[in-house]
Design a protein around this motif. Sequence first.
Motif, PDB file in Angstrom:
ATOM      1  N   ARG A 193       8.740  -4.436  -3.420  1.00  0.00           N
ATOM      2  CA  ARG A 193       8.806  -3.122  -2.808  1.00  0.00           C
ATOM      3  C   ARG A 193       7.434  -2.474  -2.848  1.00  0.00           C
ATOM      4  NH1 ARG A 193      13.510  -0.330  -6.006  1.00  0.00           N
ATOM      5  NH2 ARG A 193      12.297  -1.268  -7.628  1.00  0.00           N
ATOM      6  N   PRO A 194       7.055  -1.810  -1.770  1.00  0.00           N
ATOM      7  CA  PRO A 194       5.768  -1.128  -1.774  1.00  0.00           C
ATOM      8  C   PRO A 194       5.790   0.088  -2.698  1.00  0.00           C
ATOM      9  CG  PRO A 194       6.931  -0.742   0.280  1.00  0.00           C
ATOM     10  CD  PRO A 194       7.741  -1.725  -0.509  1.00  0.00           C
ATOM     11  N   VAL A 195       4.644   0.442  -3.198  1.00  0.00           N
ATOM     12  CA  VAL A 195       4.502   1.631  -4.029  1.00  0.00           C
ATOM     13  C   VAL A 195       4.272   2.812  -3.110  1.00  0.00           C
ATOM     14  CG1 VAL A 195       3.080   2.754  -5.763  1.00  0.00           C
ATOM     15  CG2 VAL A 195       3.541   0.303  -5.924  1.00  0.00           C
TER      16      VAL A 195
ATOM     17  N   ALA B  24       7.369  -7.445   8.635  1.00  0.00           N
ATOM     18  CA  ALA B  24       7.615  -6.007   8.715  1.00  0.00           C
ATOM     19  C   ALA B  24       8.184  -5.514   7.390  1.00  0.00           C
ATOM     20  CB  ALA B  24       8.586  -5.695   9.849  1.00  0.00           C
ATOM     21  N   VAL B  25       7.709  -4.360   6.955  1.00  0.00           N
ATOM     22  CA  VAL B  25       8.210  -3.758   5.715  1.00  0.00           C
ATOM     23  C   VAL B  25       8.543  -2.296   5.981  1.00  0.00           C
ATOM     24  CG1 VAL B  25       7.010  -5.308   4.137  1.00  0.00           C
ATOM     25  CG2 VAL B  25       5.888  -3.220   4.878  1.00  0.00           C
ATOM     26  N   GLN B  26       9.491  -1.799   5.239  1.00  0.00           N
ATOM     27  CA  GLN B  26       9.865  -0.397   5.312  1.00  0.00           C
ATOM     28  C   GLN B  26       9.456   0.237   3.996  1.00  0.00           C
ATOM     29  OE1 GLN B  26      12.190  -2.958   6.161  1.00  0.00           O
ATOM     30  NE2 GLN B  26      11.392  -2.688   8.208  1.00  0.00           N
ATOM     31  N   ASP B  27       8.908   1.440   4.052  1.00  0.00           N
ATOM     32  CA  ASP B  27       8.463   2.082   2.820  1.00  0.00           C
ATOM     33  C   ASP B  27       9.523   2.996   2.220  1.00  0.00           C
ATOM     34  OD1 ASP B  27       8.330   4.164   4.602  1.00  0.00           O
ATOM     35  OD2 ASP B  27       6.155   4.357   4.534  1.00  0.00           O
ATOM     36  N   ARG B  28      10.658   3.096   2.885  1.00  0.00           N
ATOM     37  CA  ARG B  28      11.742   3.919   2.349  1.00  0.00           C
ATOM     38  C   ARG B  28      13.031   3.569   3.074  1.00  0.00           C
ATOM     39  NH1 ARG B  28      13.060  10.085   3.384  1.00  0.00           N
ATOM     40  NH2 ARG B  28      14.690  10.314   1.856  1.00  0.00           N
TER      41      ARG B  28
ATOM     42  N   ALA C 290      -0.618  -1.198  -0.545  1.00  0.00           N
ATOM     43  CA  ALA C 290      -0.361  -0.771  -1.924  1.00  0.00           C
ATOM     44  C   ALA C 290       0.989  -1.296  -2.383  1.00  0.00           C
ATOM     45  CB  ALA C 290      -0.390   0.751  -2.019  1.00  0.00           C
ATOM     46  N   TYR C 291       0.961  -2.273  -3.282  1.00  0.00           N
ATOM     47  CA  TYR C 291       2.186  -2.892  -3.783  1.00  0.00           C
ATOM     48  C   TYR C 291       2.240  -2.804  -5.298  1.00  0.00           C
ATOM     49  CZ  TYR C 291       2.919  -4.826   0.811  1.00  0.00           C
ATOM     50  OH  TYR C 291       3.124  -4.966   2.150  1.00  0.00           O
TER      51      TYR C 291
END
Length: 151
Positions: free
Chosen positions: A147-149, A28-32, A133-134
């Motif tokens: 971190r994702p772009v 799981a990733v958070q974009d912000r 998108a990384y």
Amino acid sequence: MATTGTLKYKKYQEKRAGDFKDKWYGKAVQDRTMDFEDFVTHMSEHNSPYSRGVIHGVLIDMLSCMQELVLDGKSVRLGELGLISLGMSTMPANTAAEFTAANIKGVHLNVRNTKTWSNQELRKRCRLTELTAYAGTPQEGGGEDDRPVIE
């Protein structure tokens, strides 16, 4: 009405030695990260009869009281969100007599979810979306800071 959301994830390949080396997994990733002030503003803009200042003050007092209670060894139940308490990680000892405070490696915050926020219920409420998108190369799935772009 049940709230739903999107759980973003990325794929990664396990590089450590062992049975799971070179296998692919999802994470799981958070974009912000929303900071406290943005959270307060978010709450005040959701048809709340309370001003941003009132919400800010109540939450600051809540955090202070929660920290006091948790550090005093109590668990705090925040309604349907969960039960908040302290936990710890330890190194083993061969006997009870050998176990001392020196065996405690770290202390952390536990959040145990409730029926409404159970793992099963959260899975039902999440739409899954791969975040592709990384900052790093697409093949690696991420850059140094992973971190994702945001576009």
